[in-house]
Design a protein around this motif. Sequence first.
Motif, PDB file in Angstrom:
ATOM      1  N   TYR A  82      40.124  42.947  48.293  1.00  0.00           N
ATOM      2  CA  TYR A  82      40.580  43.484  47.003  1.00  0.00           C
ATOM      3  C   TYR A  82      40.852  42.350  46.014  1.00  0.00           C
ATOM      4  O   TYR A  82      40.919  42.574  44.808  1.00  0.00           O
ATOM      5  N   HIS A  83      40.987  41.135  46.522  1.00  0.00           N
ATOM      6  CA  HIS A  83      41.239  39.968  45.682  1.00  0.00           C
ATOM      7  C   HIS A  83      39.964  39.207  45.334  1.00  0.00           C
ATOM      8  O   HIS A  83      40.038  38.121  44.738  1.00  0.00           O
ATOM      9  N   VAL A  84      38.801  39.758  45.680  1.00  0.00           N
ATOM     10  CA  VAL A  84      37.534  39.046  45.507  1.00  0.00           C
ATOM     11  C   VAL A  84      36.565  39.887  44.673  1.00  0.00           C
ATOM     12  O   VAL A  84      36.421  41.093  44.893  1.00  0.00           O
ATOM     13  N   VAL A  85      35.899  39.236  43.744  1.00  0.00           N
ATOM     14  CA  VAL A  85      34.851  39.872  42.942  1.00  0.00           C
ATOM     15  C   VAL A  85      33.555  39.097  43.151  1.00  0.00           C
ATOM     16  O   VAL A  85      33.572  37.861  43.227  1.00  0.00           O
ATOM     17  N   SER A  86      32.464  39.818  43.269  1.00  0.00           N
ATOM     18  CA  SER A  86      31.163  39.181  43.553  1.00  0.00           C
ATOM     19  C   SER A  86      30.503  38.666  42.281  1.00  0.00           C
ATOM     20  O   SER A  86      29.439  39.134  41.857  1.00  0.00           O
ATOM     21  N   ALA A  87      31.146  37.698  41.661  1.00  0.00           N
ATOM     22  CA  ALA A  87      30.619  37.024  40.474  1.00  0.00           C
ATOM     23  C   ALA A  87      31.512  35.832  40.205  1.00  0.00           C
ATOM     24  O   ALA A  87      32.604  35.738  40.757  1.00  0.00           O
ATOM     25  N   GLU A  88      31.054  34.922  39.380  1.00  0.00           N
ATOM     26  CA  GLU A  88      31.874  33.780  38.969  1.00  0.00           C
ATOM     27  C   GLU A  88      32.354  34.023  37.551  1.00  0.00           C
ATOM     28  O   GLU A  88      31.548  34.098  36.627  1.00  0.00           O
ATOM     29  N   ALA A  89      33.654  34.172  37.368  1.00  0.00           N
ATOM     30  CA  ALA A  89      34.190  34.517  36.059  1.00  0.00           C
ATOM     31  C   ALA A  89      35.422  33.684  35.741  1.00  0.00           C
ATOM     32  O   ALA A  89      36.392  33.693  36.489  1.00  0.00           O
TER      33      ALA A  89
ATOM     34  N   ASP B  46      37.137  44.970  24.982  1.00  0.00           N
ATOM     35  CA  ASP B  46      37.362  46.320  25.498  1.00  0.00           C
ATOM     36  C   ASP B  46      38.660  46.947  24.994  1.00  0.00           C
ATOM     37  O   ASP B  46      39.099  47.971  25.508  1.00  0.00           O
ATOM     38  N   GLY B  47      39.279  46.324  24.017  1.00  0.00           N
ATOM     39  CA  GLY B  47      40.448  46.933  23.407  1.00  0.00           C
ATOM     40  C   GLY B  47      41.762  46.689  24.116  1.00  0.00           C
ATOM     41  O   GLY B  47      42.717  47.449  23.934  1.00  0.00           O
ATOM     42  N   GLY B  48      41.832  45.656  24.935  1.00  0.00           N
ATOM     43  CA  GLY B  48      43.097  45.285  25.546  1.00  0.00           C
ATOM     44  C   GLY B  48      43.144  45.374  27.058  1.00  0.00           C
ATOM     45  O   GLY B  48      44.081  44.848  27.674  1.00  0.00           O
ATOM     46  N   GLU B  49      42.152  46.023  27.675  1.00  0.00           N
ATOM     47  CA  GLU B  49      42.100  46.117  29.134  1.00  0.00           C
ATOM     48  C   GLU B  49      40.650  46.077  29.583  1.00  0.00           C
ATOM     49  O   GLU B  49      39.769  46.570  28.886  1.00  0.00           O
ATOM     50  N   HIS B  50      40.415  45.472  30.750  1.00  0.00           N
ATOM     51  CA  HIS B  50      39.053  45.439  31.296  1.00  0.00           C
ATOM     52  C   HIS B  50      39.113  45.668  32.795  1.00  0.00           C
ATOM     53  O   HIS B  50      39.826  44.967  33.516  1.00  0.00           O
ATOM     54  N   ASP B  51      38.395  46.681  33.267  1.00  0.00           N
ATOM     55  CA  ASP B  51      38.364  47.021  34.691  1.00  0.00           C
ATOM     56  C   ASP B  51      37.241  46.279  35.402  1.00  0.00           C
ATOM     57  O   ASP B  51      36.140  46.131  34.857  1.00  0.00           O
ATOM     58  N   VAL B  52      37.532  45.851  36.627  1.00  0.00           N
ATOM     59  CA  VAL B  52      36.518  45.206  37.457  1.00  0.00           C
ATOM     60  C   VAL B  52      36.543  45.833  38.851  1.00  0.00           C
ATOM     61  O   VAL B  52      37.587  46.273  39.326  1.00  0.00           O
ATOM     62  N   THR B  53      35.388  45.875  39.480  1.00  0.00           N
ATOM     63  CA  THR B  53      35.282  46.383  40.843  1.00  0.00           C
ATOM     64  C   THR B  53      35.293  45.211  41.814  1.00  0.00           C
ATOM     65  O   THR B  53      34.553  44.246  41.635  1.00  0.00           O
ATOM     66  N   THR B  54      36.129  45.300  42.831  1.00  0.00           N
ATOM     67  CA  THR B  54      36.258  44.220  43.805  1.00  0.00           C
ATOM     68  C   THR B  54      35.314  44.437  44.981  1.00  0.00           C
ATOM     69  O   THR B  54      34.683  45.491  45.112  1.00  0.00           O
ATOM     70  N   VAL B  55      35.249  43.451  45.855  1.00  0.00           N
ATOM     71  CA  VAL B  55      34.400  43.538  47.038  1.00  0.00           C
ATOM     72  C   VAL B  55      34.835  44.701  47.932  1.00  0.00           C
ATOM     73  O   VAL B  55      34.011  45.297  48.634  1.00  0.00           O
ATOM     74  N   SER B  56      36.107  45.059  47.889  1.00  0.00           N
ATOM     75  CA  SER B  56      36.600  46.179  48.696  1.00  0.00           C
ATOM     76  C   SER B  56      36.141  47.527  48.156  1.00  0.00           C
ATOM     77  O   SER B  56      36.307  48.560  48.809  1.00  0.00           O
ATOM     78  N   GLY B  57      35.578  47.531  46.943  1.00  0.00           N
ATOM     79  CA  GLY B  57      35.138  48.768  46.312  1.00  0.00           C
ATOM     80  C   GLY B  57      36.198  49.417  45.449  1.00  0.00           C
ATOM     81  O   GLY B  57      35.978  50.498  44.890  1.00  0.00           O
ATOM     82  N   ASP B  58      37.333  48.754  45.306  1.00  0.00           N
ATOM     83  CA  ASP B  58      38.429  49.272  44.502  1.00  0.00           C
ATOM     84  C   ASP B  58      38.459  48.586  43.138  1.00  0.00           C
ATOM     85  O   ASP B  58      37.650  47.700  42.864  1.00  0.00           O
ATOM     86  N   THR B  59      39.410  48.998  42.301  1.00  0.00           N
ATOM     87  CA  THR B  59      39.432  48.538  40.911  1.00  0.00           C
ATOM     88  C   THR B  59      40.678  47.713  40.602  1.00  0.00           C
ATOM     89  O   THR B  59      41.785  48.051  41.027  1.00  0.00           O
ATOM     90  N   LEU B  60      40.474  46.651  39.849  1.00  0.00           N
ATOM     91  CA  LEU B  60      41.554  45.878  39.249  1.00  0.00           C
ATOM     92  C   LEU B  60      41.431  45.992  37.732  1.00  0.00           C
ATOM     93  O   LEU B  60      40.326  46.091  37.198  1.00  0.00           O
ATOM     94  N   THR B  61      42.560  45.962  37.052  1.00  0.00           N
ATOM     95  CA  THR B  61      42.568  46.004  35.592  1.00  0.00           C
ATOM     96  C   THR B  61      43.119  44.689  35.056  1.00  0.00           C
ATOM     97  O   THR B  61      44.216  44.278  35.423  1.00  0.00           O
ATOM     98  N   LEU B  62      42.340  44.051  34.202  1.00  0.00           N
ATOM     99  CA  LEU B  62      42.739  42.791  33.596  1.00  0.00           C
ATOM    100  C   LEU B  62      43.278  43.055  32.197  1.00  0.00           C
ATOM    101  O   LEU B  62      42.712  43.840  31.438  1.00  0.00           O
ATOM    102  N   LYS B  63      44.374  42.398  31.851  1.00  0.00           N
ATOM    103  CA  LYS B  63      44.939  42.545  30.516  1.00  0.00           C
ATOM    104  C   LYS B  63      45.729  41.290  30.191  1.00  0.00           C
ATOM    105  O   LYS B  63      45.945  40.432  31.042  1.00  0.00           O
TER     106      LYS B  63
END
Length: 207
Positions: A131-138, A150-167
């Motif tokens: 859940y702490h890993v994303v398959s990209a370099e960012a 994206d207006g203040g929030e950006h969602d990303v999908t992790t390797v676990s298949g779940d979602t994190l929200t960046l703000k």
Amino acid sequence: MIRAATASSILAISAFALAPAAFAQDTMESEGSMSSDSMSSDSMASGDMPMVGGAAMDPAKTIPENASAASNLSTLVAALQAADLVETLSGEGPFTVFAPTNAAFEKLPDGTVDTLLQPENKEQLTKILTYHVVSAEATSEAAMQMIEDDGGEHDVTTVSGDTLTLKMDGDNLVIIDESGGGAVVEQADVMQANGVVHVIDSVLMPE
């Protein structure tokens, strides 16, 4: 404040995907650099290498190799070993890893880490770690740009298949998990041979 991992300009930025819940892997040269005021004493370079947990992070080494040298990431390394994820994160990648410090793991209820490290809880531990890993370099600069776009929030999908929200919270880059908890990036953009690490102050939990 977000703390850069290098004293010079960030060498490259991998853009996040414009669509929610995904990262892109396009890379472009950064035109800016982090202010020297944003450098923490722990992230000051040793030569050209940023410092994490008192150890120089060699950009020619993999994520597990560098993490193993950082004194403040020893709990994370032990967890990666227990979940048999060291080989995975030693692969080509690229990966973005939100790396909780030892202090972050200590915020969990008493006994949680010891329980997760038990062999019978390997599946649960693996889900939390991936859940702490994303398959990209960012990098943080790319993240902040996508948050703005994206207006203040950006969602990303992790390797676990779940979602994190960046703000953003003021000048802080914050990651919100599915359980409603959050982590602040304490040290950003620690570049690795197979990706980038952002050191965070709390453990993220999927729903």
